[in-house]
Motif scaffolding. Structure first.
Motif, PDB file in Angstrom:
ATOM      1  N   ILE A 164     119.995 -67.809  29.898  1.00 47.52           N
ATOM      2  CA  ILE A 164     118.976 -67.335  31.494  1.00 47.52           C
ATOM      3  C   ILE A 164     119.090 -66.187  31.222  1.00 47.52           C
ATOM      4  O   ILE A 164     118.077 -65.303  31.784  1.00 47.52           O
ATOM      5  N   MET A 165     119.585 -65.089  30.912  1.00 48.78           N
ATOM      6  CA  MET A 165     119.076 -63.998  30.063  1.00 48.78           C
ATOM      7  C   MET A 165     117.985 -64.176  29.938  1.00 48.78           C
ATOM      8  O   MET A 165     117.112 -62.767  29.468  1.00 48.78           O
ATOM      9  N   VAL A 166     117.764 -64.614  28.853  1.00 50.15           N
ATOM     10  CA  VAL A 166     116.820 -65.019  28.074  1.00 50.15           C
ATOM     11  C   VAL A 166     115.283 -64.966  28.554  1.00 50.15           C
ATOM     12  O   VAL A 166     114.226 -63.893  29.056  1.00 50.15           O
ATOM     13  N   GLU A 167     115.857 -65.728  29.605  1.00 57.81           N
ATOM     14  CA  GLU A 167     114.530 -65.691  30.551  1.00 57.81           C
ATOM     15  C   GLU A 167     114.504 -64.601  31.287  1.00 57.81           C
ATOM     16  O   GLU A 167     112.940 -65.024  31.199  1.00 57.81           O
ATOM     17  N   GLU A 168     115.256 -64.204  32.140  1.00 54.66           N
ATOM     18  CA  GLU A 168     115.522 -62.786  32.582  1.00 54.66           C
ATOM     19  C   GLU A 168     114.343 -61.825  31.655  1.00 54.66           C
ATOM     20  O   GLU A 168     112.956 -61.380  31.757  1.00 54.66           O
ATOM     21  N   MET A 169     114.830 -62.233  30.454  1.00 55.59           N
ATOM     22  CA  MET A 169     114.023 -60.941  29.413  1.00 55.59           C
ATOM     23  C   MET A 169     112.636 -61.326  29.640  1.00 55.59           C
ATOM     24  O   MET A 169     112.031 -59.850  29.849  1.00 55.59           O
ATOM     25  N   PHE A 170     112.312 -62.604  29.514  1.00 63.59           N
ATOM     26  CA  PHE A 170     110.803 -62.498  29.508  1.00 63.59           C
ATOM     27  C   PHE A 170     109.969 -62.492  30.052  1.00 63.59           C
ATOM     28  O   PHE A 170     108.960 -62.215  30.164  1.00 63.59           O
ATOM     29  N   ALA A 171     110.534 -62.449  31.074  1.00 62.00           N
ATOM     30  CA  ALA A 171     109.458 -62.092  32.334  1.00 62.00           C
ATOM     31  C   ALA A 171     110.234 -61.026  32.479  1.00 62.00           C
ATOM     32  O   ALA A 171     108.661 -60.244  33.384  1.00 62.00           O
ATOM     33  N   MET A 172     110.552 -59.736  32.371  1.00 62.15           N
ATOM     34  CA  MET A 172     110.854 -58.178  32.475  1.00 62.15           C
ATOM     35  C   MET A 172     109.867 -58.051  30.879  1.00 62.15           C
ATOM     36  O   MET A 172     109.211 -57.104  32.010  1.00 62.15           O
ATOM     37  N   ILE A 173     109.529 -58.748  30.097  1.00 62.33           N
ATOM     38  CA  ILE A 173     108.716 -58.393  28.647  1.00 62.33           C
ATOM     39  C   ILE A 173     107.231 -58.812  29.784  1.00 62.33           C
ATOM     40  O   ILE A 173     106.051 -57.351  29.438  1.00 62.33           O
ATOM     41  N   ALA A 174     106.849 -59.744  30.383  1.00 62.05           N
ATOM     42  CA  ALA A 174     106.174 -60.124  30.940  1.00 62.05           C
ATOM     43  C   ALA A 174     105.473 -58.369  31.840  1.00 62.05           C
ATOM     44  O   ALA A 174     104.177 -58.434  32.722  1.00 62.05           O
ATOM     45  N   GLN A 175     105.927 -58.672  32.361  1.00 60.64           N
ATOM     46  CA  GLN A 175     106.524 -57.207  32.929  1.00 60.64           C
ATOM     47  C   GLN A 175     105.792 -55.754  33.297  1.00 60.64           C
ATOM     48  O   GLN A 175     105.034 -55.903  33.262  1.00 60.64           O
ATOM     49  N   ILE A 176     106.841 -55.866  32.094  1.00 63.22           N
ATOM     50  CA  ILE A 176     106.221 -54.250  31.584  1.00 63.22           C
ATOM     51  C   ILE A 176     104.974 -54.514  31.127  1.00 63.22           C
ATOM     52  O   ILE A 176     104.057 -53.590  30.483  1.00 63.22           O
ATOM     53  N   ASN A 177     104.004 -55.717  30.938  1.00 62.37           N
ATOM     54  CA  ASN A 177     103.230 -55.725  29.841  1.00 62.37           C
ATOM     55  C   ASN A 177     101.898 -55.337  31.466  1.00 62.37           C
ATOM     56  O   ASN A 177     100.799 -54.970  30.754  1.00 62.37           O
ATOM     57  N   ALA A 178     102.421 -56.368  32.121  1.00 62.39           N
ATOM     58  CA  ALA A 178     102.076 -55.994  33.248  1.00 62.39           C
ATOM     59  C   ALA A 178     101.726 -54.491  33.850  1.00 62.39           C
ATOM     60  O   ALA A 178     100.481 -54.578  34.179  1.00 62.39           O
ATOM     61  N   GLU A 179     102.832 -53.827  33.126  1.00 60.20           N
ATOM     62  CA  GLU A 179     102.099 -52.098  34.363  1.00 60.20           C
ATOM     63  C   GLU A 179     101.282 -51.696  33.666  1.00 60.20           C
ATOM     64  O   GLU A 179     100.930 -50.572  33.078  1.00 60.20           O
ATOM     65  N   GLY A 180     101.074 -52.300  31.927  1.00 60.97           N
ATOM     66  CA  GLY A 180      99.640 -51.878  30.721  1.00 60.97           C
ATOM     67  C   GLY A 180     100.742 -51.532  29.516  1.00 60.97           C
ATOM     68  O   GLY A 180      99.399 -51.361  28.857  1.00 60.97           O
ATOM     69  N   ALA A 181     101.610 -51.753  29.310  1.00 58.33           N
ATOM     70  CA  ALA A 181     101.886 -50.873  28.597  1.00 58.33           C
ATOM     71  C   ALA A 181     101.823 -51.928  27.087  1.00 58.33           C
ATOM     72  O   ALA A 181     102.072 -53.531  27.745  1.00 58.33           O
ATOM     73  N   ALA A 182     101.583 -52.178  25.686  1.00 60.85           N
ATOM     74  CA  ALA A 182     100.670 -53.519  25.004  1.00 60.85           C
ATOM     75  C   ALA A 182     102.325 -53.280  24.074  1.00 60.85           C
ATOM     76  O   ALA A 182     103.331 -52.353  23.907  1.00 60.85           O
ATOM     77  N   VAL A 183     102.872 -54.635  23.849  1.00 64.47           N
ATOM     78  CA  VAL A 183     104.181 -54.301  23.143  1.00 64.47           C
ATOM     79  C   VAL A 183     103.704 -55.523  21.756  1.00 64.47           C
ATOM     80  O   VAL A 183     103.120 -56.678  21.788  1.00 64.47           O
ATOM     81  N   LEU A 184     104.753 -54.959  20.988  1.00 60.64           N
ATOM     82  CA  LEU A 184     105.760 -55.474  19.711  1.00 60.64           C
ATOM     83  C   LEU A 184     106.169 -56.608  19.711  1.00 60.64           C
ATOM     84  O   LEU A 184     107.398 -56.025  19.983  1.00 60.64           O
TER      85      LEU A 184
END
Ligand code: ATP
Ligand code: MG
Lengths: 233, 290
Positions: free
Chosen positions: A167-187
């Protein structure tokens, strides 16, 4: 935005990365895949300045950053959320987050603090708790939140879902998408191949010191070779 | 008997506060840099000479030179760590031990060479004016030392707790890699911390000299007590150093009272052995080694 050319690096006589080329464009999520011990963390540490490469170059926003100190690289806008998190266990969640803005974006510490509290409500509930007493998943969020406090243009996440419940993994990926949506590139370095390929725009697969596959994440996901090697299909 | 004991305890506390201040600097450096700093006593001796010469040549009052001597020794400490100790040790903690020992021997012997082993003291008449506290007559200089040294501890604590540099220091102390990741300059932070520790001994020097003396060996006395204080208080603990310093001052004073003045310090080392035996992590040392 980030451009890696002919990069070689290793530890003493042992070479780990044997000539790597990689690009990360502004605002995209790039997945870095590969089995244990191939050198993913080593590559991260080269980018963030902890390891000096033996050959090749890393350029960020047109500036060569190979040989710069970690703190100079942070100042340019790269945040590295490392394997093992490296949060400050003896400091409160609040102080951990504030220290994230030590080198960069210090003028906007208040706004970024509120933004991260909104992104990670679990942290917001625990601002005065000592970071060392957080659960593993919360510590991982704190490490990411601390990285975000410097308003990075590129954030490196080294196995953010390691040790988290499904469940936390799901949450984590949602957050990564959110972080990216706010403008940061993600490696994004991950063992979670399926999920990271779904989240990423492009991906690189590292094997024996070189990239053996790279390209659009969607087409890699459909690639039989990759399916066989990494998804066991 | 209590007519003697109360003044002994009080005057022990006066000295204990200075021990605490010296130990505060030592424990701060240990807690953050994880090094045993043998230069600490030599720096105290140097500071005592600086304060002495400022008085002897320029007639300056030891208390009034605090605003000058404190920043001076902060810079001395900063440069010593950044310019000498860090580069010479190459990051190895065993090397640091030997290097600080070598530097301290050098400072002590240079002091002996230039300033001879003569005992010197300043003549500040009012320092020996007596103040009456709980029926005990205490020298004014010792009372000032007590008050100022005790005030310094919460100031250092507040600095660590509430300032940006303070939290950087705490971050570096426990998680060096994490500190580098957020862009803290670790070497600079180490040196600042060494500077603050050195400023503590400079303050101690200003407070001590009016009612004490200086010789090239004076540092040993204090640094041994300071090490004991640090161990008793729990390595790296600021409140521990404070309480332990006061306690050792009292122990020393009471032993002096019962065993004779010259044996006062025996009590301190007896206490040291007992702590090592029964509670090696010290009074506040639950997190020692963390
Ligand atoms: N500090 C070091 N000194 C010597 N060898 C090292 C060091 N760090 C890593 N290595 C070696 O370099 C190789 C690559 O390690 P790295 O940590 O980059 O792998 P990784 O791809 O991140 O693996 P994992 O998925 O398990 O995290 C490994 O063989 C590892 O043993
Ligand atoms: Mg790794």
């Amino acid at each position: 935005m980030l451009e890696i050319k002919g990069l070689k690096a290793g530890y003493g006589a042992m070479s780990v990365l044997q000539g790597i080329d990689m690009q990360i464009h502004a605002g995209e999520i790039v997945a870095l895949l590969g089995s244990n011990g191939v050198g993913k963390t080593t590559l991260n540490n080269v980018i963030s300045g902890f390891i000096v490469p033996t050959a090749g170059s890393v350029t960020f926003k047109g500036q060569r950053i190979t040989g710069l100190k970690p703190l100079e690289i942070v100042a340019l806008g790269i945040a590295h959320v490392p394997e093992g998190r490296k949060i400050f266990p003896n400091l409160s969640v609040r102080d951990n987050l504030k220290l994230g803005a030590f080198r960069r974006a210090h003028e906007r510490i208040k706004q970024n603090f509120d933004r991260i509290c909104a992104l990670f409500p679990r942290l917001k509930e625990r601002l005065d708790q000592l970071a060392g007493t957080l659960s593993g998943g919360e510590q991982q969020m704190l490490a990411i939140g601390r990285g975000m406090m410097s308003e990075p243009e590129l954030i490196i996440l080294d196995e953010p879902s390691l040790g988290l419940s499904p469940i936390m993994v799901e949450e984590m990926f949602a957050m990564i998408a959110q972080i990216n949506a706010e403008g940061a590139a993600v490696l994004l370095v991950e063992q979670n191949v399926m999920q990271s390929l779904s989240a990423a725009k492009r991906a690189y697969v590292l094997e024996q010191g070189r990239f053996v596959m790279e390209g659009e994440a969607a087409s890699l996901l459909a690639n039989p070779q990759l399916q066989q090697a990494y998804l066991g299909l | 008997m209590s007519i003697l004991i109360i003044p002994a305890i009080l005057s022990g506390m006066m000295m204990g506060a200075v021990y605490a201040l010296v130990a505060l600097g030592l424990t701060l450096i240990y807690g953050v840099l994880h090094i045993i700093n043998f230069t600490h006593g030599s720096l105290l001796m140097l500071a005592l000479y600086v304060v002495y010469f400022l008085n002897f040549h320029l007639g300056l009052d030891p208390y009034w030179v605090i605003p000058f001597v404190l920043p001076l020794f902060f810079v001395v400490g900063y440069c010593l760590q950044r310019g000498l100790i860090a580069p010479m040790s190459g990051g190895s903690e065993q090397n640091v031990l030997l290097i600080t020992l070598a530097i301290s021997l050098m400072i002590d012997n240079l002091a002996l060479y230039f300033w001879t082993s003569n005992t010197r003291s300043v003549d500040i008449a009012y320092a020996y004016d007596t103040v009456e506290i709980f029926g005990a007559l205490l020298p004014f200089g010792r009372v000032v030392a007590f008050v100022v040294a005790l005030a310094a501890a919460p100031l250092v604590w507040a600095f660590m707790a509430f300032t940006r540099t303070g939290s950087a220091i705490r971050a570096v102390a426990i998680e060096k890699r994490g500190a580098e990741l957020v862009g803290i300059d670790v070497n600079h932070t180490y040196a600042i911390c060494f500077g603050i520790g050195t400023a503590c001994v400079a303050l101690a020097a200003c407070l001590l000299l009016p009612t004490f003396y200086v010789t090239p060996q004076v540092g040993y006395t204090f640094v041994l007590v300071a090490f004991t204080t640090v161990v008793l208080g729990g390595m790296g603990s600021l409140p521990g150093a404070l309480l332990a310093g006061l306690l050792l001052g009292i122990i020393e004073s009471l032993c002096g009272l019962f065993l004779g003045e010259s044996l006062g310090q025996i009590g301190i080392f007896l206490a040291f052995i007992l702590i090592l035996f029964f509670k090696p992590s010290g009074l506040f040392g639950k997190r020692a080694g963390a």
